[in-house]
Design a protein around this motif. Sequence first.
Motif, PDB file in Angstrom:
ATOM      1  N   PRO A 177       0.820  -1.216   0.000  1.00 22.61           N
ATOM      2  CA  PRO A 177       0.000   0.000   0.000  1.00 22.61           C
ATOM      3  C   PRO A 177       0.852   1.265   0.000  1.00 22.61           C
ATOM      4  CG  PRO A 177       0.136  -0.871   2.217  1.00 22.61           C
ATOM      5  CD  PRO A 177       0.841  -1.862   1.313  1.00 22.61           C
ATOM      6  N   SER A 178       0.233   2.363  -0.335  1.00 27.25           N
ATOM      7  CA  SER A 178       0.867   3.681  -0.202  1.00 27.25           C
ATOM      8  C   SER A 178       0.810   4.081   1.268  1.00 27.25           C
ATOM      9  CB  SER A 178       0.105   4.711  -1.038  1.00 27.25           C
ATOM     10  OG  SER A 178       0.438   6.020  -0.626  1.00 27.25           O
ATOM     11  N   TYR A 179       1.890   4.654   1.741  1.00 32.96           N
ATOM     12  CA  TYR A 179       1.917   5.143   3.122  1.00 32.96           C
ATOM     13  C   TYR A 179       1.871   6.669   3.179  1.00 32.96           C
ATOM     14  CZ  TYR A 179       2.602   0.449   4.778  1.00 32.96           C
ATOM     15  OH  TYR A 179       2.407  -0.881   5.071  1.00 32.96           O
ATOM     16  N   LYS A 180       1.469   7.277   2.076  1.00 31.78           N
ATOM     17  CA  LYS A 180       1.394   8.736   1.991  1.00 31.78           C
ATOM     18  C   LYS A 180       0.463   9.317   3.045  1.00 31.78           C
ATOM     19  CE  LYS A 180       1.164  10.315  -2.150  1.00 31.78           C
ATOM     20  NZ  LYS A 180       0.729  10.697  -3.497  1.00 31.78           N
ATOM     21  N   GLN A 181      -0.647   8.671   3.284  1.00 36.34           N
ATOM     22  CA  GLN A 181      -1.625   9.162   4.266  1.00 36.34           C
ATOM     23  C   GLN A 181      -1.399   8.570   5.653  1.00 36.34           C
ATOM     24  OE1 GLN A 181      -3.720  11.588   3.337  1.00 36.34           O
ATOM     25  NE2 GLN A 181      -2.846  11.441   1.282  1.00 36.34           N
ATOM     26  N   ALA A 182      -0.907   7.353   5.727  1.00 40.17           N
ATOM     27  CA  ALA A 182      -0.783   6.656   7.008  1.00 40.17           C
ATOM     28  C   ALA A 182       0.417   7.113   7.835  1.00 40.17           C
ATOM     29  CB  ALA A 182      -0.687   5.154   6.767  1.00 40.17           C
ATOM     30  N   LEU A 183       1.489   7.520   7.149  1.00 43.17           N
ATOM     31  CA  LEU A 183       2.708   7.927   7.842  1.00 43.17           C
ATOM     32  C   LEU A 183       3.116   9.329   7.400  1.00 43.17           C
ATOM     33  CD1 LEU A 183       4.772   4.624   7.422  1.00 43.17           C
ATOM     34  CD2 LEU A 183       3.503   5.365   9.452  1.00 43.17           C
ATOM     35  N   THR A 184       3.687  10.082   8.317  1.00 44.75           N
ATOM     36  CA  THR A 184       4.166  11.425   7.979  1.00 44.75           C
ATOM     37  C   THR A 184       5.425  11.316   7.131  1.00 44.75           C
ATOM     38  OG1 THR A 184       5.619  11.628   9.896  1.00 44.75           O
ATOM     39  CG2 THR A 184       3.291  12.315  10.193  1.00 44.75           C
ATOM     40  N   ASP A 185       5.818  12.436   6.523  1.00 41.57           N
ATOM     41  CA  ASP A 185       7.068  12.466   5.763  1.00 41.57           C
ATOM     42  C   ASP A 185       8.231  12.040   6.655  1.00 41.57           C
ATOM     43  OD1 ASP A 185       5.853  13.395   3.434  1.00 41.57           O
ATOM     44  OD2 ASP A 185       6.279  15.491   3.864  1.00 41.57           O
ATOM     45  N   THR A 186       8.276  12.577   7.852  1.00 37.58           N
ATOM     46  CA  THR A 186       9.357  12.258   8.788  1.00 37.58           C
ATOM     47  C   THR A 186       9.372  10.767   9.121  1.00 37.58           C
ATOM     48  OG1 THR A 186       9.282  14.481   9.724  1.00 37.58           O
ATOM     49  CG2 THR A 186      10.313  12.771  11.071  1.00 37.58           C
ATOM     50  N   GLN A 187       8.213  10.189   9.352  1.00 40.53           N
ATOM     51  CA  GLN A 187       8.153   8.757   9.656  1.00 40.53           C
ATOM     52  C   GLN A 187       8.664   7.912   8.498  1.00 40.53           C
ATOM     53  OE1 GLN A 187       3.967   8.704  10.763  1.00 40.53           O
ATOM     54  NE2 GLN A 187       4.522   8.212  12.892  1.00 40.53           N
ATOM     55  N   ARG A 188       8.344   8.309   7.274  1.00 39.92           N
ATOM     56  CA  ARG A 188       8.822   7.558   6.109  1.00 39.92           C
ATOM     57  C   ARG A 188      10.342   7.685   5.970  1.00 39.92           C
ATOM     58  NH1 ARG A 188       5.481  10.145   1.951  1.00 39.92           N
ATOM     59  NH2 ARG A 188       4.399  11.186   3.622  1.00 39.92           N
ATOM     60  N   TRP A 189      10.892   8.857   6.250  1.00 36.89           N
ATOM     61  CA  TRP A 189      12.347   9.012   6.219  1.00 36.89           C
ATOM     62  C   TRP A 189      12.999   8.202   7.342  1.00 36.89           C
ATOM     63  CZ3 TRP A 189      14.472  10.139   1.969  1.00 36.89           C
ATOM     64  CH2 TRP A 189      13.954  11.101   1.099  1.00 36.89           C
ATOM     65  N   MET A 190      12.331   8.133   8.482  1.00 35.94           N
ATOM     66  CA  MET A 190      12.837   7.311   9.583  1.00 35.94           C
ATOM     67  C   MET A 190      12.916   5.849   9.147  1.00 35.94           C
ATOM     68  SD  MET A 190      10.682   9.082  12.699  1.00 35.94           S
ATOM     69  CE  MET A 190      10.999   7.808  13.890  1.00 35.94           C
ATOM     70  N   LEU A 191      11.902   5.407   8.418  1.00 37.35           N
ATOM     71  CA  LEU A 191      11.896   4.028   7.922  1.00 37.35           C
ATOM     72  C   LEU A 191      13.023   3.783   6.921  1.00 37.35           C
ATOM     73  CD1 LEU A 191       8.072   3.348   7.647  1.00 37.35           C
ATOM     74  CD2 LEU A 191       9.705   2.200   9.169  1.00 37.35           C
ATOM     75  N   VAL A 192      13.338   4.778   6.115  1.00 40.12           N
ATOM     76  CA  VAL A 192      14.472   4.641   5.196  1.00 40.12           C
ATOM     77  C   VAL A 192      15.740   4.385   6.012  1.00 40.12           C
ATOM     78  CG1 VAL A 192      15.947   5.866   3.543  1.00 40.12           C
ATOM     79  CG2 VAL A 192      13.457   6.016   3.335  1.00 40.12           C
ATOM     80  N   ASN A 193      15.937   5.167   7.068  1.00 37.52           N
ATOM     81  CA  ASN A 193      17.109   4.972   7.922  1.00 37.52           C
ATOM     82  C   ASN A 193      17.100   3.584   8.552  1.00 37.52           C
ATOM     83  OD1 ASN A 193      17.662   7.608   7.276  1.00 37.52           O
ATOM     84  ND2 ASN A 193      17.836   8.322   9.378  1.00 37.52           N
ATOM     85  N   TYR A 194      15.929   3.131   8.967  1.00 38.89           N
ATOM     86  CA  TYR A 194      15.831   1.810   9.585  1.00 38.89           C
ATOM     87  C   TYR A 194      16.164   0.710   8.577  1.00 38.89           C
ATOM     88  CZ  TYR A 194      14.357  -2.042  12.442  1.00 38.89           C
ATOM     89  OH  TYR A 194      14.352  -3.214  13.173  1.00 38.89           O
ATOM     90  N   ILE A 195      15.665   0.836   7.352  1.00 42.23           N
ATOM     91  CA  ILE A 195      15.971  -0.149   6.308  1.00 42.23           C
ATOM     92  C   ILE A 195      17.479  -0.192   6.079  1.00 42.23           C
ATOM     93  CG2 ILE A 195      15.755  -0.605   3.812  1.00 42.23           C
ATOM     94  CD1 ILE A 195      12.786   0.362   4.137  1.00 42.23           C
ATOM     95  N   ARG A 196      18.129   0.945   6.103  1.00 36.78           N
ATOM     96  CA  ARG A 196      19.593   0.984   5.971  1.00 36.78           C
ATOM     97  C   ARG A 196      20.267   0.204   7.103  1.00 36.78           C
ATOM     98  NH1 ARG A 196      19.635   1.837   1.039  1.00 36.78           N
ATOM     99  NH2 ARG A 196      19.172   3.916   0.273  1.00 36.78           N
ATOM    100  N   SER A 197      19.708   0.311   8.300  1.00 36.39           N
ATOM    101  CA  SER A 197      20.309  -0.361   9.460  1.00 36.39           C
ATOM    102  C   SER A 197      20.144  -1.878   9.399  1.00 36.39           C
ATOM    103  CB  SER A 197      19.708   0.179  10.768  1.00 36.39           C
ATOM    104  OG  SER A 197      18.436  -0.352  11.021  1.00 36.39           O
ATOM    105  N   LEU A 198      19.151  -2.358   8.677  1.00 38.59           N
ATOM    106  CA  LEU A 198      18.915  -3.804   8.587  1.00 38.59           C
ATOM    107  C   LEU A 198      20.061  -4.550   7.925  1.00 38.59           C
ATOM    108  CD1 LEU A 198      15.125  -3.832   7.629  1.00 38.59           C
ATOM    109  CD2 LEU A 198      16.132  -4.522   9.815  1.00 38.59           C
ATOM    110  N   ALA A 199      20.666  -3.939   6.932  1.00 38.61           N
ATOM    111  CA  ALA A 199      21.767  -4.595   6.222  1.00 38.61           C
ATOM    112  C   ALA A 199      22.977  -4.774   7.133  1.00 38.61           C
ATOM    113  CB  ALA A 199      22.152  -3.793   4.991  1.00 38.61           C
ATOM    114  N   LYS A 200      23.133  -3.895   8.096  1.00 36.72           N
ATOM    115  CA  LYS A 200      24.279  -3.965   9.009  1.00 36.72           C
ATOM    116  C   LYS A 200      24.120  -5.094  10.020  1.00 36.72           C
ATOM    117  CE  LYS A 200      25.023   0.897   8.346  1.00 36.72           C
ATOM    118  NZ  LYS A 200      24.545   2.187   8.717  1.00 36.72           N
ATOM    119  N   ARG A 201      22.889  -5.593  10.197  1.00 34.63           N
ATOM    120  CA  ARG A 201      22.627  -6.673  11.158  1.00 34.63           C
ATOM    121  C   ARG A 201      22.751  -8.043  10.517  1.00 34.63           C
ATOM    122  NH1 ARG A 201      17.129  -4.446  13.893  1.00 34.63           N
ATOM    123  NH2 ARG A 201      17.845  -2.315  14.103  1.00 34.63           N
ATOM    124  N   LYS A 202      22.850  -8.076   9.231  1.00 36.69           N
ATOM    125  CA  LYS A 202      22.845  -9.324   8.454  1.00 36.69           C
ATOM    126  C   LYS A 202      23.756 -10.373   8.999  1.00 36.69           C
ATOM    127  CE  LYS A 202      21.970 -10.013   3.640  1.00 36.69           C
ATOM    128  NZ  LYS A 202      22.222  -9.646   2.301  1.00 36.69           N
TER     129      LYS A 202
END
Length: 143
Positions: A118-143
């Motif tokens: 789904p689109s998260y345009k309405q469900a999450l704020t811009d800041t929350q979506r950028w936070m998720l980008v940072n979190y996705i980046r952190s996932l690779a470091k835990r591999k």
Amino acid sequence: MKQVTKKRIEQTSLLAGFLFLALITFPALLQAQTNNWNAPASANQLKNPLAGNTTVLKEAKKLYTTNCGPCHGNNGKGDGIAAAALNPKPADHTSAAVQKESDGALYWKMTEGHTPMPSYKQALTDTQRWMLVNYIRSLAKRK
């Protein structure tokens, strides 16, 4: 003789049904398996205002677990409990393919969505979506 003919008609009908089903579903399955989801080039120009900010990861993990985990799995491998029923399958956020995408492309994908995501345009704020980008980046470091 009637018994053999009736059985042959049933077998032929069954085969025809399977062939019909295969013909109408195969193109959709083929498209789903070969359909790459690429963000437009303009998305690569989006700058992450939280780039490198690790203080947001604790809250981002909660957002990820709630919004992304059911499909992508809590560790981002694409193996959430809903993943088995989805086509195309959810991306592995720890993979090189996802990790090489720009922050802007990841943000754009979350914003716009693409069936079954789904689109998260309405469900999450811009800041929350950028936070998720940072979190996705952190996932690779835990591999």
